[in-house]
Motif scaffolding. Structure first.
Motif, PDB file in Angstrom:
ATOM      1  N   ASP A  42       0.669  -1.297   0.212  1.00  0.00           N
ATOM      2  CA  ASP A  42      -0.005   0.035  -0.178  1.00  0.00           C
ATOM      3  C   ASP A  42       0.803   1.490   0.066  1.00  0.00           C
ATOM      4  O   ASP A  42       0.250   2.498  -0.058  1.00  0.00           O
ATOM      5  CB  ASP A  42      -0.956  -0.049   1.412  1.00  0.00           C
ATOM      6  CG  ASP A  42      -1.819  -1.222   1.201  1.00  0.00           C
ATOM      7  OD1 ASP A  42      -2.253  -1.492   0.182  1.00  0.00           O
ATOM      8  OD2 ASP A  42      -2.089  -1.535   2.310  1.00  0.00           O
ATOM      9  N   ARG A  43       2.251   1.203   0.073  1.00  0.00           N
ATOM     10  CA  ARG A  43       3.030   2.301   0.266  1.00  0.00           C
ATOM     11  C   ARG A  43       3.952   2.672  -0.770  1.00  0.00           C
ATOM     12  O   ARG A  43       4.578   3.744  -1.095  1.00  0.00           O
ATOM     13  CB  ARG A  43       3.610   2.542   1.741  1.00  0.00           C
ATOM     14  CG  ARG A  43       2.621   2.457   2.850  1.00  0.00           C
ATOM     15  CD  ARG A  43       3.234   2.179   4.176  1.00  0.00           C
ATOM     16  NE  ARG A  43       2.340   2.331   5.099  1.00  0.00           N
ATOM     17  CZ  ARG A  43       1.364   1.699   5.699  1.00  0.00           C
ATOM     18  NH1 ARG A  43       1.352   0.525   5.035  1.00  0.00           N
ATOM     19  NH2 ARG A  43       0.617   1.902   6.759  1.00  0.00           N
ATOM     20  N   ARG A  76       5.227   7.322   2.301  1.00  0.00           N
ATOM     21  CA  ARG A  76       4.318   7.011   0.900  1.00  0.00           C
ATOM     22  C   ARG A  76       5.245   7.280  -0.066  1.00  0.00           C
ATOM     23  O   ARG A  76       6.371   8.163  -0.466  1.00  0.00           O
ATOM     24  CB  ARG A  76       3.256   7.917   0.799  1.00  0.00           C
ATOM     25  CG  ARG A  76       2.212   7.380   1.800  1.00  0.00           C
ATOM     26  CD  ARG A  76       1.774   5.880   1.776  1.00  0.00           C
ATOM     27  NE  ARG A  76       0.591   5.926   2.774  1.00  0.00           N
ATOM     28  CZ  ARG A  76       0.583   5.585   4.222  1.00  0.00           C
ATOM     29  NH1 ARG A  76       1.815   5.529   4.559  1.00  0.00           N
ATOM     30  NH2 ARG A  76      -0.418   5.280   4.927  1.00  0.00           N
TER      31      ARG A  76
END
Length: 231
Positions: free
Chosen positions: A110-111, A172
């Motif tokens: 997710d990052r 991120r």
């Protein structure tokens, strides 16, 4: 002596001899009819039972690998495998070490911005998860606890601090990729040092092979991660 007396004596003899051994049924290879055939196990006076060389034996694979089948004639009995203090220490330290690597790798999907970083993280999850299972099983088979009372795993080589893990979780994109490579490189280097220590003084041959695999694979992964940042 009549044939009837011979048969009677044979039956009596079998009644005395058979309790000393156990009759095993082994599925042989191609015996013409594909049927099982009985093989007598050793009696009390025998030293070893013959094993059909065409029988199939399932051999467990190395951590992360599938089991394989081998002919019984290729297998030798090595007896009890010795281990020493360093073997036990290595396994107890490497389990939480792997656990933290998995914790970092699970953040990547997710990052991470780079799909190759996500692929490396997926490889870490796929390999180190089963390896943890192997190590836990190694301890359980020897009735050894996994925990070391009073030991702070955070002081181990390569282990990242809670603050560093929090920064990685908050990052991120390209920032995550950079931090991930930095932290996982240090983490891998710590694991390589632990593995190298075991290879110096460890007694268990299976663990030695595992440690060699860890050192080799994680060295390769360090090189791959650095190549990604250099692009």
């Amino acid at each position: 002596m009549t044939s009837r007396r011979v048969r009677t004596l044979a039956i009596v003899t079998l009644a005395v001899v058979l309790p000393l051994g156990v009759v095993a049924v082994v599925r042989a290879g191609d015996d013409g009819g594909g049927t099982a055939r009985p093989v007598a196990a050793p009696t009390a006076s025998a030293t070893a039972s013959p094993v059909p060389t065409d029988a199939t034996v399932i051999m467990p694979g190395r951590p992360g690998e599938s089991a394989t089948s081998r002919a019984a004639g290729e297998i030798t009995d090595t007896g009890a495998v010795p281990h020493n203090y360093m073997d036990v220490w290595f396994v107890r330290m490497m389990i939480p070490h792997h656990a933290q690597a998995l914790q970092m790798a699970e953040l990547a999907p997710d990052r991470a911005a780079d799909p190759d970083i996500r692929a490396i993280a997926a490889r870490i999850r796929a390999s180190q998860g089963p390896e943890m299972g192997f190590m836990r099983g190694w301890l359980q088979n020897r009735n050894l606890p996994a925990e070391v009372e009073g030991h702070d795993h955070g002081t181990m080589r390569g282990m990242q601090t809670p603050e560093a893990l929090a920064r990685l979780a908050a990052a991120r994109g390209a920032d995550f990729d950079r931090l991930f490579v930095q932290m996982m490189t240090a983490h891998h280097q710590g694991a390589i040092e632990l593995a190298t220590d075991l290879l110096t003084v460890g007694a268990d041959q299976t663990l030695n092979e595992f440690a060699n695999s860890v050192a080799t694979e994680q060295t390769v992964e360090i090189g791959r991660m650095h190549e990604l940042l250099a692009r």
